[in-house]
Scaffold this motif. Structure first.
Motif, PDB file in Angstrom:
ATOM      1  N   UNK A  52       0.814  -1.215   0.000  1.00 49.51           N
ATOM      2  CA  UNK A  52       0.000   0.000   0.000  1.00 49.51           C
ATOM      3  C   UNK A  52       0.850   1.269   0.000  1.00 49.51           C
ATOM      4  N   UNK A  53       2.128   1.157   0.385  1.00 48.27           N
ATOM      5  CA  UNK A  53       3.031   2.307   0.413  1.00 48.27           C
ATOM      6  C   UNK A  53       4.171   2.229  -0.582  1.00 48.27           C
ATOM      7  N   UNK A  54       4.291   1.129  -1.327  1.00 47.76           N
ATOM      8  CA  UNK A  54       5.418   0.928  -2.241  1.00 47.76           C
ATOM      9  C   UNK A  54       4.939   0.414  -3.589  1.00 47.76           C
ATOM     10  N   UNK A  55       5.844   0.467  -4.568  1.00 47.89           N
ATOM     11  CA  UNK A  55       5.518   0.056  -5.928  1.00 47.89           C
ATOM     12  C   UNK A  55       5.419  -1.456  -6.057  1.00 47.89           C
ATOM     13  N   UNK A  56       6.335  -2.184  -5.419  1.00 47.16           N
ATOM     14  CA  UNK A  56       6.377  -3.647  -5.479  1.00 47.16           C
ATOM     15  C   UNK A  56       6.139  -4.245  -4.094  1.00 47.16           C
ATOM     16  N   UNK A  57       5.848  -5.526  -4.096  1.00 47.96           N
ATOM     17  CA  UNK A  57       5.823  -6.256  -2.827  1.00 47.96           C
ATOM     18  C   UNK A  57       7.256  -6.372  -2.309  1.00 47.96           C
ATOM     19  N   UNK A  58       7.413  -6.582  -1.022  1.00 50.41           N
ATOM     20  CA  UNK A  58       8.734  -6.670  -0.396  1.00 50.41           C
ATOM     21  C   UNK A  58       9.371  -8.036  -0.638  1.00 50.41           C
ATOM     22  N   UNK A  59      10.709  -8.057  -0.601  1.00 53.26           N
ATOM     23  CA  UNK A  59      11.413  -9.334  -0.688  1.00 53.26           C
ATOM     24  C   UNK A  59      12.223  -9.608   0.587  1.00 53.26           C
ATOM     25  N   UNK A  60      11.990  -8.832   1.633  1.00 54.98           N
ATOM     26  CA  UNK A  60      12.734  -8.981   2.880  1.00 54.98           C
ATOM     27  C   UNK A  60      11.765  -9.279   4.033  1.00 54.98           C
ATOM     28  N   UNK A  61      11.781 -10.506   4.501  1.00 54.09           N
ATOM     29  CA  UNK A  61      10.852 -10.917   5.545  1.00 54.09           C
ATOM     30  C   UNK A  61      11.173 -10.248   6.870  1.00 54.09           C
ATOM     31  N   UNK A  62      12.432 -10.299   7.277  1.00 53.54           N
ATOM     32  CA  UNK A  62      12.792  -9.828   8.619  1.00 53.54           C
ATOM     33  C   UNK A  62      12.901  -8.310   8.712  1.00 53.54           C
ATOM     34  N   UNK A  63      13.571  -7.674   7.743  1.00 49.81           N
ATOM     35  CA  UNK A  63      13.825  -6.234   7.899  1.00 49.81           C
ATOM     36  C   UNK A  63      12.643  -5.370   7.466  1.00 49.81           C
ATOM     37  N   UNK A  64      12.060  -5.628   6.331  1.00 49.67           N
ATOM     38  CA  UNK A  64      10.981  -4.766   5.845  1.00 49.67           C
ATOM     39  C   UNK A  64       9.610  -5.211   6.376  1.00 49.67           C
ATOM     40  N   UNK A  65       9.347  -6.501   6.356  1.00 51.85           N
ATOM     41  CA  UNK A  65       8.035  -6.997   6.794  1.00 51.85           C
ATOM     42  C   UNK A  65       7.985  -7.259   8.303  1.00 51.85           C
ATOM     43  N   UNK A  66       9.139  -7.447   8.906  1.00 46.34           N
ATOM     44  CA  UNK A  66       9.271  -7.681  10.347  1.00 46.34           C
ATOM     45  C   UNK A  66       8.462  -8.890  10.833  1.00 46.34           C
ATOM     46  N   UNK A  67       8.539  -9.982  10.074  1.00 49.46           N
ATOM     47  CA  UNK A  67       7.915 -11.247  10.463  1.00 49.46           C
ATOM     48  C   UNK A  67       9.049 -12.211  10.798  1.00 49.46           C
ATOM     49  N   UNK A  68       8.953 -12.869  11.954  1.00 47.94           N
ATOM     50  CA  UNK A  68      10.009 -13.793  12.373  1.00 47.94           C
ATOM     51  C   UNK A  68       9.520 -15.226  12.330  1.00 47.94           C
ATOM     52  N   UNK A  69      10.474 -16.131  12.311  1.00 50.09           N
ATOM     53  CA  UNK A  69      10.166 -17.551  12.285  1.00 50.09           C
ATOM     54  C   UNK A  69       9.505 -17.968  13.592  1.00 50.09           C
TER      55      UNK A  69
END
Length: 174
Positions: free
Chosen positions: A84-101
């Motif tokens: 909703x804030x960027x042109x593409x979907x993110x490719x970084x789970x931990x740093x940009x999306x902040x989802x952890x295992x």
């Protein structure tokens, strides 16, 4: 006469006590279980473990799998917030999306996002490097977003890039 009755009563009591002792002699030095009783108990415990342990481990793996499914759902939500804030979907789970295992610091699944574009991505949870490798066809899970449609995949030993996306009810029960 009274003395005879008293003596007879005492003698009867003495005989009864003596009979009790002779009926149930005490075994000196013998206490606890015999070897046969111990072996029977071990066999029973072994049979119970052989039946219950696999079922218990399957339940543990299923619980961990549900945590991976929840983590993939969290990635999906985070991707929509990111998009909703960027042109593409993110490719970084931990740093940009902040989802952890899930489950532990190292996690039972390794989470990743690939093939990110403006219209889709592939999110994967790979459990093949942990005890989840024994989870059969659910060791590797993936979600693919393509043009607003969500597809699911799972496999045991395939490369995550060659997943066949189709409904897999066993791993993705809803």
């Amino acid at each position: 006469m009274a003395q005879r009755v008293l003596d007879a009563t005492r003698g009867a009591a003495h005989n009864a006590a003596h009979m009790n002792l002779t009926r149930h002699p005490r075994r000196h030095g013998a206490a606890g279980f015999t070897l046969i009783e111990l072996m029977v108990a071990l066999v029973v415990v072994g049979i119970l473990l052989s039946v219950a342990l696999p079922s218990f481990l399957d339940s543990v793996r299923k619980g961990r799998r549900s945590e991976a499914v929840a983590a993939l759902a969290a990635i999906q939500l985070a991707q929509e917030r990111w998009r909703s804030n960027n042109v593409n979907y993110s490719n970084s789970v931990a740093t940009e999306l902040k989802v952890t295992s899930p489950t532990k610091p190292g996690g039972y699944y390794t989470l990743a996002v690939s093939d990110n574009t403006a219209t889709g991505y592939v999110a994967t949870a790979d459990g093949s490097a942990s005890s989840q490798a024994n989870d059969g066809q659910c060791a590797k899970l993936a979600v693919r977003m393509t043009g607003g449609a969500v597809e699911y995949a799972s496999c045991a030993t395939c490369a995550l890039t060659s997943l066949t996306f189709a409904a897999t009810d066993r791993c993705w029960s809803r």
